[in-house]
Design a protein around this motif. Structure first.
Motif, PDB file in Angstrom:
ATOM      1  N   ARG A 158      -9.997   8.175  -3.819  1.00  0.00           N
ATOM      2  CA  ARG A 158      -8.937   8.688  -3.158  1.00  0.00           C
ATOM      3  C   ARG A 158      -9.170   8.601  -1.696  1.00  0.00           C
ATOM      4  NH1 ARG A 158      -9.136  13.762  -0.788  1.00  0.00           N
ATOM      5  NH2 ARG A 158     -11.016  14.834  -1.084  1.00  0.00           N
ATOM      6  N   MET A 159      -8.036   8.717  -0.966  1.00  0.00           N
ATOM      7  CA  MET A 159      -8.074   8.720   0.488  1.00  0.00           C
ATOM      8  C   MET A 159      -8.244   9.947   0.998  1.00  0.00           C
ATOM      9  SD  MET A 159      -7.573   5.613   1.223  1.00  0.00           S
ATOM     10  CE  MET A 159      -7.055   5.284   2.833  1.00  0.00           C
ATOM     11  N   ARG A 160      -8.563  10.288   2.307  1.00  0.00           N
ATOM     12  CA  ARG A 160      -8.848  11.560   2.878  1.00  0.00           C
ATOM     13  C   ARG A 160      -7.801  12.240   3.144  1.00  0.00           C
ATOM     14  NH1 ARG A 160     -14.239  12.401   5.838  1.00  0.00           N
ATOM     15  NH2 ARG A 160     -15.627  11.240   4.788  1.00  0.00           N
ATOM     16  N   ARG A 161      -6.603  11.637   3.538  1.00  0.00           N
ATOM     17  CA  ARG A 161      -5.182  12.213   3.764  1.00  0.00           C
ATOM     18  C   ARG A 161      -4.451  11.929   2.998  1.00  0.00           C
ATOM     19  NH1 ARG A 161      -5.174  13.437   9.418  1.00  0.00           N
ATOM     20  NH2 ARG A 161      -7.006  12.702  10.492  1.00  0.00           N
ATOM     21  N   ALA A 162      -3.197  12.702   2.773  1.00  0.00           N
ATOM     22  CA  ALA A 162      -2.025  12.588   1.855  1.00  0.00           C
ATOM     23  C   ALA A 162      -1.248  11.615   2.497  1.00  0.00           C
ATOM     24  CB  ALA A 162      -1.627  14.029   1.625  1.00  0.00           C
ATOM     25  N   LEU A 193      -0.517   8.256   5.055  1.00  0.00           N
ATOM     26  CA  LEU A 193      -1.236   7.432   5.567  1.00  0.00           C
ATOM     27  C   LEU A 193      -0.549   6.263   6.702  1.00  0.00           C
ATOM     28  CD1 LEU A 193      -3.055   5.817   2.558  1.00  0.00           C
ATOM     29  CD2 LEU A 193      -3.833   7.594   4.018  1.00  0.00           C
ATOM     30  N   PHE A 194       0.148   7.417   7.247  1.00  0.00           N
ATOM     31  CA  PHE A 194       0.968   6.493   8.420  1.00  0.00           C
ATOM     32  C   PHE A 194       0.260   5.934   9.548  1.00  0.00           C
ATOM     33  CE2 PHE A 194       4.210   9.994   6.998  1.00  0.00           C
ATOM     34  CZ  PHE A 194       4.811   9.018   6.005  1.00  0.00           C
ATOM     35  N   VAL A 196       0.877  -1.167  -0.107  1.00  0.00           N
ATOM     36  CA  VAL A 196       0.033  -0.097  -0.129  1.00  0.00           C
ATOM     37  C   VAL A 196       0.904   1.301   0.161  1.00  0.00           C
ATOM     38  CG1 VAL A 196      -1.933   1.185   1.410  1.00  0.00           C
ATOM     39  CG2 VAL A 196      -1.696  -1.291   1.163  1.00  0.00           C
ATOM     40  N   LEU A 197       0.699   2.036  -0.843  1.00  0.00           N
ATOM     41  CA  LEU A 197       1.474   3.531  -0.936  1.00  0.00           C
ATOM     42  C   LEU A 197       0.840   4.170   0.182  1.00  0.00           C
ATOM     43  CD1 LEU A 197       3.217   4.984  -2.832  1.00  0.00           C
ATOM     44  CD2 LEU A 197       1.384   6.013  -3.861  1.00  0.00           C
ATOM     45  N   LEU A 198       1.997   4.461   1.104  1.00  0.00           N
ATOM     46  CA  LEU A 198       1.576   5.309   2.177  1.00  0.00           C
ATOM     47  C   LEU A 198       1.829   6.842   1.934  1.00  0.00           C
ATOM     48  CD1 LEU A 198       3.096   3.653   5.403  1.00  0.00           C
ATOM     49  CD2 LEU A 198       0.780   3.666   4.331  1.00  0.00           C
ATOM     50  N   ALA A 199       2.714   7.298   1.420  1.00  0.00           N
ATOM     51  CA  ALA A 199       3.072   8.579   1.234  1.00  0.00           C
ATOM     52  C   ALA A 199       3.826   8.838  -0.144  1.00  0.00           C
ATOM     53  CB  ALA A 199       3.942   9.289   2.569  1.00  0.00           C
TER      54      ALA A 199
END
Length: 175
Positions: free
Chosen positions: A151-155, A157-158, A103-106
């Motif tokens: 898309r996710m809500r945050r840029a 995902l830590f 999963v791409l976190l950042a």
């Protein structure tokens, strides 16, 4: 006692600087203790003037046309096929033909220093890897699945580091 010692050291260093100034350096006009070194101009060698050495190195290390196209497609903010946090990606590296899927976190966009983090759970242990797309060791980046709901809500995902259930839901496409 220490005050006297500091003053003596300061006086001694000033006198040393003044002796050095009288030999080969000019005093700085705005300070009596600062010195500026004499600048000796060394003309460039003929091979340096022709660009040998440096240009060959740059041609070998600059990204190829395919790599530049991949970088503009995946990391440009205005590209429709750009990477988004929460995507499932596979990264192929060149040194040892290995791939890492997760999963791409950042994404950290910093020009030549752009990087991205991918996380996966391998044998019940969280493994995170940071990749630099401009690295010559990176061969290919494949997007397996876009993030759920577009898309996710945050840029960044830590928060997925602390909740493996949420990460498995994203990887399964259920969120």
């Amino acid at each position: 006692m220490s005050h006297i010692l500091c003053r003596a050291t300061r006086l001694m260093s000033t006198s040393t600087m003044q002796r050095a100034a009288s030999k080969s350096q000019q005093p700085y006009p705005f300070s009596s203790t600062a010195l500026t070194p004499d600048v000796h101009h060394i003309p460039p060698t003929p091979s340096l003037r022709q660009g040998k050495g440096l240009m060959e190195y740059l041609q070998q290390t600059l990204p190829t046309a395919e790599k530049r196209e991949m970088l503009s497609k995946l990391f440009d903010r205005n590209s429709p096929g750009r990477l988004l946090p929460g995507s499932i990606v596979t990264v192929l590296s060149e040194q040892a033909p290995t791939s890492f899927t997760g999963v791409l976190l950042a994404i950290r966009r910093r020009g030549q220093d752009t990087s991205f983090r991918v996380r996966n759970i391998i044998q019940r242990t969280g493994v995170e890897m940071q990749f630099f797309p401009n690295s010559p060791g990176l061969k290919e980046i494949k997007v397996i699945r876009k993030p759920p709901k577009g898309r996710m809500r945050r840029a960044k995902l830590f928060y997925l580091r602390d909740s493996p259930e949420k990460m498995s839901m994203i990887a399964g496409g259920k969120k």
